[in-house]
Structure formats: structure tokens, C-alpha cells
Design a protein around this motif. Structure first.
Motif, PDB file in Angstrom:
ATOM      1  N   ARG A   1       0.961  -1.138  -0.049  1.00  0.00           N
ATOM      2  CA  ARG A   1      -0.135  -0.107   0.062  1.00  0.00           C
ATOM      3  C   ARG A   1       0.963   1.299   0.019  1.00  0.00           C
ATOM      4  O   ARG A   1       0.339   2.389  -0.796  1.00  0.00           O
ATOM      5  CB  ARG A   1      -1.015   0.002   1.198  1.00  0.00           C
ATOM      6  CG  ARG A   1      -1.838   1.348   1.619  1.00  0.00           C
ATOM      7  CD  ARG A   1      -2.607   1.446   0.325  1.00  0.00           C
ATOM      8  NE  ARG A   1      -3.692   0.622   0.097  1.00  0.00           N
ATOM      9  CZ  ARG A   1      -4.789   0.638   0.807  1.00  0.00           C
ATOM     10  NH1 ARG A   1      -4.962   1.273   1.505  1.00  0.00           N
ATOM     11  NH2 ARG A   1      -5.647  -0.505   0.607  1.00  0.00           N
TER      12      ARG A   1
ATOM     13  N   GLU B   1       0.558   3.806  -3.252  1.00  0.00           N
ATOM     14  CA  GLU B   1       0.335   5.174  -2.909  1.00  0.00           C
ATOM     15  C   GLU B   1       0.634   6.280  -3.634  1.00  0.00           C
ATOM     16  O   GLU B   1       0.463   7.403  -3.790  1.00  0.00           O
ATOM     17  CB  GLU B   1      -0.118   5.330  -1.456  1.00  0.00           C
ATOM     18  CG  GLU B   1      -1.334   4.588  -0.754  1.00  0.00           C
ATOM     19  CD  GLU B   1      -2.523   5.268  -1.062  1.00  0.00           C
ATOM     20  OE1 GLU B   1      -2.632   6.392  -1.017  1.00  0.00           O
ATOM     21  OE2 GLU B   1      -3.654   4.755  -1.278  1.00  0.00           O
TER      22      GLU B   1
ATOM     23  N   ARG C   1      -0.936   6.347  -6.858  1.00  0.00           N
ATOM     24  CA  ARG C   1      -2.589   6.883  -6.698  1.00  0.00           C
ATOM     25  C   ARG C   1      -2.892   8.124  -6.540  1.00  0.00           C
ATOM     26  O   ARG C   1      -2.342   8.793  -5.562  1.00  0.00           O
ATOM     27  CB  ARG C   1      -3.298   5.644  -5.551  1.00  0.00           C
ATOM     28  CG  ARG C   1      -4.786   5.954  -5.590  1.00  0.00           C
ATOM     29  CD  ARG C   1      -5.153   4.965  -4.313  1.00  0.00           C
ATOM     30  NE  ARG C   1      -6.485   5.354  -3.839  1.00  0.00           N
ATOM     31  CZ  ARG C   1      -7.094   4.641  -3.211  1.00  0.00           C
ATOM     32  NH1 ARG C   1      -6.670   3.345  -2.904  1.00  0.00           N
ATOM     33  NH2 ARG C   1      -8.263   4.997  -2.788  1.00  0.00           N
TER      34      ARG C   1
ATOM     35  N   SER D   1       0.430  10.351   1.713  1.00  0.00           N
ATOM     36  CA  SER D   1      -1.120  10.131   1.433  1.00  0.00           C
ATOM     37  C   SER D   1      -1.626   9.721   2.824  1.00  0.00           C
ATOM     38  O   SER D   1      -0.780   9.100   3.572  1.00  0.00           O
ATOM     39  CB  SER D   1      -1.696   9.177   0.478  1.00  0.00           C
ATOM     40  OG  SER D   1      -1.374   7.964   0.585  1.00  0.00           O
TER      41      SER D   1
ATOM     42  N   GLN E   1      -0.775   6.236   3.159  1.00  0.00           N
ATOM     43  CA  GLN E   1       0.451   5.789   3.464  1.00  0.00           C
ATOM     44  C   GLN E   1       0.503   5.812   4.990  1.00  0.00           C
ATOM     45  O   GLN E   1       1.712   5.067   5.712  1.00  0.00           O
ATOM     46  CB  GLN E   1       1.481   6.680   2.761  1.00  0.00           C
ATOM     47  CG  GLN E   1       1.533   6.086   1.272  1.00  0.00           C
ATOM     48  CD  GLN E   1       2.381   7.182   0.449  1.00  0.00           C
ATOM     49  OE1 GLN E   1       2.158   8.495   0.378  1.00  0.00           O
ATOM     50  NE2 GLN E   1       3.381   6.824  -0.438  1.00  0.00           N
TER      51      GLN E   1
END
Length: 298
Positions: A237, A241, A244, A260, A263
Motif C-alpha cells: 500500500r 500510494e 494513486r 497520503s 501511507q
């Protein structure tokens, strides 16, 4: 050199030209692929968990798998939605769309918005309930469930791509597989980050977890499998990220911190996962025997 020149001149792919739709039109009802993705992940996980408990060392019987199937499904849906509202969009708790039959925005799951971290909390609550109710070893049940979670992650991210949602950040320079999504107000070439997530959070982690379970004796070290999954999903993830695009209402988090919200939520997951793995490896392995499949007593 000519190949490099051709690559640099590549035009972004128009997502709308792929012929994808967000569901199957049945006339009176549209069956959403996102719903089918959840169903596919849960059913595949149920089938595989039923196979896992037939291998030596299983901490539960089929009757417990059936219970977990029901309660974990509730945990995924309720936890995922409540987690999304709590972590990402608190206004869902107080927002209403008065013109619709179901007006409370929190209940409108078809509008989108599910949190992985909330889903994890929901599943943990479900496992705790089933484990306490049936006197099962909680940590070992978590191990067996963790092996199956990547199925749902894989299908879910593919459904995000098919829906043309949760797309990536703008591409810097040229990228042969960069895409322009119809719901993007800027209409710029972006990373198809949904596919990156399907590959890392889903397919790669799925392969790792299946190999570790079936090819090693990790199942006999309580906590090792769930710790490995937690570290793996946290790292995956954190990496994806970067590609994304953050939700519109969370852009400020990236601007202020450089990372983010997803994160930041990954850091405690990685830390907890590592701690659980150390705990598992520091303790002697258990023999693990089959449990009774007799019905519960009230």
C-alpha cells in the motif's frame, strides 16, 4: 533509438475505448462488478479456507469456517464502510441525499467508499467473536484468514479499474500504458494505479501467502502468517500510494506531509506486523491438532 522515440511519442490509452462497463444491465437492475468482486473474493476465500483446514495442524473445523464466512462478510462490509467514513470522509455520518429512497449517505454503499483498514478492523472483530464463542486459538485463526485476504484485494482492485475509479496520479513524461479516464476533470494521462494495486496488494501477496502456507511450516508458528500479511500489505500500500491520486478532500494531507492518508495508515500496520512476526518466531512451534466439528452448545 527509434524504439525510444516511438515510446516517447506513444499516445495515452483512452479508458473509454476499452469497452468496459461498471456492471451487467439486467433491465430492472444493474449488477455492479464491484459487488461481484467482493462476492468472488469472499467465495474463493471460503473455498480455499475449507481446503486449508483439511491439511494437518488446522485450528478449526468446517463448522467454524461456515461461521467465519458469515461474520467476516459482515465485518468487511460494515467495517469497510464505517472505516471509510471515520478515516476519510466523516461528513458521511451527517450527510443526507434527500431526493433518494435511502437518503443517509452512510448507507449508500453503491455511491462508493470502502476502507481497507476499516475492513481489517471489521474482520478482526468477527474473528474475535467466532474464536471466543467456540474457544478457538484466536491468533491461529487470524493466520488462516490472512492467507485468503489477497483474493478479495485482487478482485476488488480489478473492479476499481473496470469502474474507471480511484485512478492514479498524472504521468510525468511518457508512459506506454498511461490512461485518460472519463471521470477525470483534468483529462490528463494518468497511472492505472488500480492495476498496480491489483498486482502488488493482490496477486503478488496472494502468491507469497499461498507458498508460505503450503510449502513451509509457518502454520505451526501462531502469528507468523498474519504478521507476514500485515507487513506485506502495508509495504504494498505504501508503494502504490505514490502512484494513486489522493481523494479530492485529502489532497491537503499530501501537500502538507508529502504522504497520503493511506501511507500514514500503513506505518502502524508494518510496525504491528513486524512485532507479531518477531513474537511468532521467538516462540516454539505448536503441534496443532484438529478440533472437533461438533455443533456449539448454547
Amino acid at each position: 533509438m527509434s524504439l525510444l522515440a516511438d515510446a516517447s511519442a506513444a499516445q495515452p490509452i483512452m479508458w473509454e475505448n476499452l469497452g468496459l462497463t461498471n456492471g451487467i444491465d439486467l433491465g430492472f437492475f444493474t449488477l455492479r462488478f464491484y459487488s461481484l468482486a467482493y462476492l468472488a473474493g469472499i467465495l474463493l476465500g471460503y473455498w480455499h479456507l475449507s481446503r486449508m483446514i483439511k491439511a494437518p495442524g488446522a485450528p478449526m473445523a468446517q463448522v467454524h469456517v461456515d461461521d467465519l464466512f458469515f461474520y467476516c462478510t459482515l465485518g468487511i462490509i460494515l467495517g469497510g464502510r464505517l472505516g471509510y467514513a471515520a478515516f476519510y470522509k466523516p461528513e458521511l455520518f451527517t450527510g443526507f441525499t434527500q431526493s433518494e429512497f435511502v437518503s443517509w449517505d452512510l448507507l449508500r454503499l453503491w455511491d462508493g467508499g470502502m476502507s481497507f483498514h476499516g475492513g481489517v478492523i471489521g474482520v478482526l472483530v468477527a474473528i474475535t467473536w467466532v474464536a471466543l464463542r467456540n474457544r478457538l486459538p484466536w491468533l491461529r485463526v487470524c493466520d488462516y484468514i490472512a492467507v485468503n485476504v489477497p483474493f478479495g484485494m485482487f478482485f476488488g482492485r480489478l473492479a476499481n479499474f473496470v469502474n474507471g475509479e480511484l485512478y492514479g496520479r498524472p504521468v510525468e513524461g511518457s508512459l506506454p500504458w498511461a490512461m485518460i479516464f472519463p471521470t477525470d476533470p483534468d483529462q490528463v494521462a494518468r497511472h492505472p494505479s488500480q492495476l498496480y494495486q491489483a498486482g502488488l496488494e493482490g496477486l503478488l501477496l496472494m502468491i507469497v501467502m499461498l507458498l508460505v502456507f503450503w510449502k513451509t511450516r509457518a502454520r505451526y508458528r501462531p502469528g507468523l502468517l498474519v504478521g507476514l500479511f500485515t507487513v506485506g500489505i502495508g509495504i504494498a500500500r505504501f508503494i502504490t500510494e505514490f502512484f494513486r491520486a489522493p481523494d479530492a478532500h485529502l489532497v491537503q494531507v499530501v501537500e502538507e506531509t508529502g504522504l497520503s492518508r493511506g501511507q500514514w495508515l500503513s506505518f502502524p500496520m508494518i510496525g504491528v506486523g513486524l512485532a507479531v512476526m518477531v513474537f511468532a518466531l521467538a516462540r516454539p512451534p505448536v503441534a496443532g491438532s484438529r478440533v472437533s466439528g461438533k455443533p456449539r452448545t448454547a
